[in-house]
Structures are given as C-alpha cells and as structure tokens.
Design an enzyme around this catalytic site. Structure first.
Site, short mmCIF file in Angstrom:
data_model
loop_
_atom_site.label_atom_id
_atom_site.label_comp_id
_atom_site.label_asym_id
_atom_site.label_seq_id
_atom_site.Cartn_x
_atom_site.Cartn_y
_atom_site.Cartn_z
N ASP A 160 0.82 -1.20 0.00
CA ASP A 160 0.00 0.00 0.00
C ASP A 160 0.86 1.26 0.00
O ASP A 160 1.93 1.30 0.60
CB ASP A 160 -0.90 -0.01 1.24
CG ASP A 160 -1.84 1.16 1.30
OD1 ASP A 160 -2.70 1.27 0.42
OD2 ASP A 160 -1.70 1.98 2.23
N GLU B 171 1.05 -0.61 -5.13
CA GLU B 171 0.05 0.43 -5.37
C GLU B 171 0.84 1.74 -5.48
O GLU B 171 1.15 2.38 -4.48
CB GLU B 171 -0.96 0.51 -4.23
CG GLU B 171 -2.12 1.45 -4.55
CD GLU B 171 -2.42 2.44 -3.44
OE1 GLU B 171 -3.34 3.26 -3.62
OE2 GLU B 171 -1.75 2.42 -2.40
#
Length: 731
Positions: free
Chosen positions: A408, A461
């Site tokens: 993330d 990401e």
C-alpha cells in the site's frame, strides 16, 4: 528477621533501588543462583508471597525474606544445581515453579548480530514471545521466551495476567549494545495476555503491546497474547506448483475483499466455506484481503496497523486464518494480502515512541510523520526497522502461505515531499526529493521475497510515473512483480461516467492507456478506493436509466477483462452494488437475492462468464506485458464511440475484442483483422442471458482476404449499442 545490609544475601542498595523501579539493565546479576566468596546464594522476587522455599536435591529449604518481596538463601560453598521454587501466596496452596533467572539467554550471538545488521530473515523466531521447552536435571521446563527491542529504555519488564501486571516481578536483562531485552518465564504459555513495561529515560513507565506479537486481544483491548501454531497444512501441492510457475504469464483475476463486511458477522471459519465457495463459483483466480494485520480502528479498514505480525482477532484466531488460506488453495485460488509498510498510527500503547524516543518512526518530523493521515512514517534507513519490515513480509508468506503482498501507498514512501508543503520536507543527500532509504528497503524486500519464495508476488500500489517499478533490482528497478495501473483506472472511470453523447470528446481517455501499457507489468484495478468518499458506486457512475446502467457496467467490465493487464475488482461491484461501500455493514445481497435483483444478477452472471472466458483463452492473458500480445483494429472512431483491438496468445491464438460505447447500434461495420477465416463469437454482453437487447448476432463471421486499415483481411459485424463482443479466430 532483619538481614544485615552488608550480608552477601542482600542486594546492594543502589542496585536494589534500580530493581525496585524496574530500571536495572541486569536483574539476572542478582536474581537466581550466584557464587560469592562467602558461598552460593539464590534470590528470587515473588510479589505478595508470604513464604518461598527452595527445592533442591530432593529437599526443601525455607528462604529468608529480605524485604521488597525478595527472598534469599545461603547454600554454602557448592556447585550450582537445578532447583525449583515453592511459593505460597496468602490463602493459596504452594505453587512449584522453575526460576526465570536460572536460564541462559534464549537468543545467541549470531541472532543478535544479524538483527543489528538488519539481516535476520526469521526475526519472529527470536523476538516477541516464543514458547520454549528445556530439559533440566529435575525435569522438563516449558515456558515463554520474551525478547523486545528497546534501545532507549533504561529498564524493561514483562507484565501480564500471570504476574498481576507488576513490572517488578519479571524484569528483563539488556543484551548489550543491541538494544534487545530478554527473559525466559517458565510456566507462561499459550493464551496468556502480556505487554512490555518500559522505563524511559525521562522516568516514565510505558506499557507497550509487543511489536512482534503473533496474536492480539480483540479491540478495543490492546494486550498481546502468547501464541503458537500446530496447524497442519494441506497445500503442499499448491506451494510446489507456485514455486515452479510464472504467475505473471497466467490468467489473474482478483476479487478484493474486506473480510468484515463481505457478510457481516462472519468469522475466518465461516469464510473458509462461504467466501471460498463464492469466489470459486465466480471463477476468480485470486482473492485479495484488505489488511488483516491487527489494527485498533476498524474505520481505517486495516490500513493503520498496530500489530504487524498478528492477524486481527476480530474474525478469529491465527490458526483459523491459516485454515482460510488453506481452503482457498484447496480450490485452486491464490491469496493476496494488503501490506502496509509505509506508516503506522500514533496510539500510545503501540509502536509510536516505543521506548520513549522515536524508534520505529524517523526522528525528524519532516520524514517521520504523515500529517494528512495522522500517522507516523517508518525510519527506513535504520537496520533494525528495515529488518522488522522485511522479516514481516517473509512471515506472512512462510507462516500463513500468503501468495502475494499488495504493498500500500508506495508513492508516499518514494517521495520525501509526498503530500507535504514547502518547508515540510528535507531533500536527500543529493538534493533530490527521492527517499533513497525507502527505495533501498523496497528493493531489499522484493529481492528477498523473490530469492526465498519464487512464485510469490509483490504488487505495488504506486500512482506516479516512477520508472522501473516492476524492473528487476539488479537492473536498478524496485523489483515488484506487478504494479497497479492507476492511470488506466482513473481515465476509464472518467470516460464511462460521461453521457454517451459526450464520449466522443473523451475518446483519448480510453486509448491513452495503450501508450504505456507495456512499460510495466500492470494490474487493472477497480478497488475499494473507487467506491467510497463520495465517488459513488460503479452502478451510479453509469449514465442513463436502469437498463443503460446495467448495459454500461457490463461493457466496462468486458473492456477491463479484454485490456492487457491482470484484473482486480472490489467486492459488490461484481453485481453492481448501488450505494457506496461501508465497512460498517455487509454487502447489499438483496440486490441479487431479492425482488430487485434482475439486472444485478445479470451483471454477476457476466463476471462469471468473463472469468471463465479469460482463463480459458490464452489470447486474453498470456501476453499481457508485451506489445506482441496486442494490436489496434480501430482506435480512431471517436465519432461512433467504437473501439476494437486484437489480443494474441503465446500459443498462437487470436481474439478480436469489439466495443460500442454509444447508444447507437452499428448494424454494418467493417473492420480490418489480422487473418482471413472464421471468427467465432465467444462472448456477447448484449445477449439475452445478460438482459441485453439480445440482437441476433451470428455465431460465426467469415473474414475475407480484403485488406483494410493496414490489415490483410476484413469482416463485417453488427455491433450492438452499449455492448462488447469477443471473437476467436478458428484455426
């Protein structure tokens, strides 16, 4: 009885004062068995005990109370021997225990060296709480070895349910300049709740959850729990196949799930049947869990982690989570987990200022704080912190058989000025904005995972144009297996939100993605972030009435599944959830199970067919990351909102994908194609089974050797409004 302070039984006053306030670096120097010039001495501290006896050589010897709950005995001149303590508390029967201060350190010099160097790849086996068993002269001793990294603390103790949370009962010894503290406590086992009581340089006691805890109490409780695993895995064949196959060249369609709100109130045990059956029925190859690492605030969706080594207790035990992963593997489905090494919350009982000073976070607020999120940023340049994170990535893969980590907020790690104003960030040593320490950490993490677990995935990401995110580390890249294509997602959703009469002016938003489609190994995501915070659901982004929303969403999904790149779709969007997603309630299953579910069930039926078509035909997945797998047939017909391209499989197969994003059908439309011959219709989003207009399309179309648009052959199609068709060249 009064003991002479000068007696060899007594502890020097200066050391006693430090032990009393739990700020002594070496309690083992005074507790336990010690040889002195005047004889052998055994001391123990047993808070609240009224009597303690030493059991040795088959006999019992009363120990002398010295005050401060300390008991001691003079054994004369003799060699050290194994012994036990018989402890009597008021109103209770005596309890016989081994002495924690009899045992040698439970971690060796090599473990300490590797940790200090940032290279201990099985860190969870030496830090945290590890159940151990020792064979002694009197018998077997089973207990838990506690180890914690707290270099700025002046004292450290284990507190928990087993000692009344009293820090003076089990103080830990410092392992020198490593910053590690250690003690082995006999009798402490599975299920005991504990924390570390740290004495700071400022004189404060801070009770902290174990950063390495393998299990945590159910929030809002914050204790750590001693845990081990006896789970017997059944997925050896799966792991063997994973290690020898290249997942990036195979079909990969991912169902993204928030475990708590897929169906409200379900546990890991429930999901091992219900969710696994659901994902398998829809034909997904992978499932992706939003973060399951322990987190204090449910509204963070798990992206603010307090326990990096503990699956959240909200839905069950660590072994029940293992069983969930195992169940997916048993159905041929890979498991990806969101992993959050970028930042962590400021909760006082967790990682923040762990030992009274900035430790896990960078000490300079310009690098150590993410103000927009109210979180702290890891100090990626510190060996021990980097080791904590790299080992954590390995931990989930090794201990829970996770097949991939979706990392993330990578952009926030890469750039020192990410979401910071002028004056709120400090340039690197070369004057640039790149976070060189974070880059090094990501490269190390990716290279280590690839080396130890070939076939396991790491997925970034990353929302910027940072070069080489999926390039190998030996070539200067970050080394990720895959990268989320955020540009494709934003452009595509923006295009589909437009009324068809206006889409001609936004045609380039669809075609632009192919300019860079093969610059990285991309995943096409429509994730949870796209259906929250006022963005609306996919259903509500589609213009028009109910029929047009359904047709538009079907066409969007078909376009996504045909486009080069692996696929990811967030839960609820597979049936066209109407409202935004919320973690506080389960999905609106009534849309497909109730009276209003006609169009929504049709969308889910299409997703099932898309997955089956996608996995069946190599043309749609085997050359996702090379231009050899793609060719435009029609990219410039903005006026009609028509798009067509051909996908080529590594096996020589060929699939024509045609899209009409307008409200007007094209009954006679000529397209150039790469080969003459018969093209078979394999998917039509306009068909009756999906509640389309059910235009009567031919099952087979013959392409003639008639050049068109720089292709050697061409064919004529009926292209329905708001529809997509896939045609396979029969060879």
């Amino acid at each position: 009885m009064t003991v002479d302070p000068a007696s060899h039984l007594a502890i020097p006053e200066a050391d006693l004062a430090r032990l009393r306030h739990c700020n002594h670096h070496d309690p083992h120097a005074f507790y336990g068995w010690h040889e002195t010039d005047l004889g052998s001495v055994v001391r123990t501290r047993q808070v609240g005990a009224e009597q303690v006896e030493l059991l040795i050589d088959g006999t019992s010897h009363p120990m002398t109370p010295l005050g401060d709950d300390i008991f001691a005995i003079d054994l004369g001149h003799r060699d050290a021997a194994d012994y036990r303590l018989s402890i009597t508390w008021p109103g209770e029967e005596p309890q016989i225990k081994a002495d924690p201060y009899f045992f040698l350190p439970t971690l060796g010099e090599m473990d300490i060296y590797l940790f200090s160097e940032g290279r201990h790849e099985r860190l969870w086996e030496i830090l945290g709480a590890n159940i151990k068993e020792y064979q002694t002269a009197i018998g077997t001793v089973r207990g838990t070895a506690f180890t914690v990294w707290a270099p700025n603390a002046i004292g450290c103790a284990v507190v928990g349910t087993f000692n009344g949370w009293n820090a003076s009962q089990h103080p830990m010894r410092s392992m020198g300049g490593s910053g590690l503290w250690e003690v082995f406590i006999p009798g402490v086992g599975e299920g005991e709740v504990y924390k570390f009581a740290l004495q700071t340089r400022e004189g404060h006691r801070r009770d902290k959850a174990d950063p390495m805890a393998r299990r945590a109490e159910l929030p809002p409780a914050t204790g750590s729990i001693v845990a081990s695993s006896n789970y017997e895995w059944k997925d050896s064949a799966w792991l063997s196949d994973r290690a020898t196959s290249d997942t990036t060249k195979k079909a990969m369609s991912v169902y993204e799930v928030h475990l708590g709100s897929w169906r409200w109130g379900k546990t890991y045990e429930d999901l091992a049947t219900e969710l696994v059956d659901y994902v398998a029925d829809l034909g997904y190859t992978h499932v992706e869990f939003m973060p399951v690492s322990e987190h204090p605030f449910g509204g963070s969706w798990g992206y603010q982690v307090s326990g990096y080594y503990a699956p959240t207790s909200r839905w069950g035990t660590p072994d029940q989570f293992r069983a969930l992963v195992d169940a997916f593997h048993g159905r041929g489905i890979g498991v990806i987990m969101d992993w959050v090494p970028a930042h962590f919350p400021k909760d006082d009982w967790a990682l923040a200022k762990f030992d009274g000073q900035a430790l896990y976070e960078h000490p300079d607020w310009r690098r150590g704080e993410q103000k927009d999120w109210g979180t702290l940023v890891f100090d990626f340049g510190r060996n021990e912190v980097r080791n904590f994170l790299v080992a954590n990535a390995l931990y989930w893969i090794e201990e829970f058989h996770i097949d991939g980590l979706r990392v993330d907020a990578v952009a926030s790690m890469l750039y020192l000025d990410y979401s910071r104003e002028h004056g709120e960030w400090e340039p690197n040593i070369y004057g640039g904005r790149e976070n060189l320490e974070a880059v090094q950490f990501l490269q190390e993490m990716n290279a280590t995972v690839l080396r130890l677990h070939p076939g396991a995935l790491t997925i970034a990401e990353e929302s910027t144009s940072w070069p080489g995110v999926t390039a190998p580390t030996w070539d200067g890249g970050l080394g990720f297996s895959l990268k989320w294509n955020m540009g494709w997602m934003n452009d595509t959703l923006e295009y589909f939100s437009k009324d068809p009469v206006h889409r001609a002016f936004h045609h380039n938003e669809l075609t632009f993605s192919l300019v860079y489609a093969f610059s990285e190994r991309f995943v096409l995501p429509i994730s949870h972030d796209e259906v929250v915070h006022g963005k609306g659901s996919l259903w509500n982004r589609m213009p028009g009435d109910t029929w047009n929303k359904s047709a538009g969403l079907r066409t969007l999904l078909a376009y996504m599944w045909a486009h080069p790149g692996k696929k990811l779709l967030f839960m609820g969007q597979e049936f066209g959830q109407r409202e935004e997603w919320s973690e506080a309630r389960d999905l609106p299953w009534d849309l497909v199970e109730g009276w209003q579910g006609e169009y929504h069930e049709a969308i889910r039926t299409l997703v099932r067919d898309l997955n089956n078509t996608y996995t069946t035909y190599p043309a749609l997945h085997s050359q996702d990351f090379t231009g050899e797998g793609f060719a435009w047939n029609k990219a410039d017909d903005a006026g009609n909102n028509i798009l067509a391209f051909t996908r080529f499989g590594a096996d020589g197969s060929t699939m024509l994908c045609v899209f009409n994003f307008s409200g007007t059908p094209q009954p006679i439309y000529e397209l150039g194609v790469p080969e003459a011959g018969t093209w078979k219709l394999v998917l039509n989003t306009d068909s009756k089974q999906f509640l389309g207009a059910n235009n009567d399309l031919a099952d087979h179309i013959v392409a003639a050797e008639k050049p068109r648009d720089e292709f050697p052959a061409s064919l004529t199609l009926h292209i329905p409004a708001m529809g997509a068709q896939f045609y396979l060249l029969e060879k």
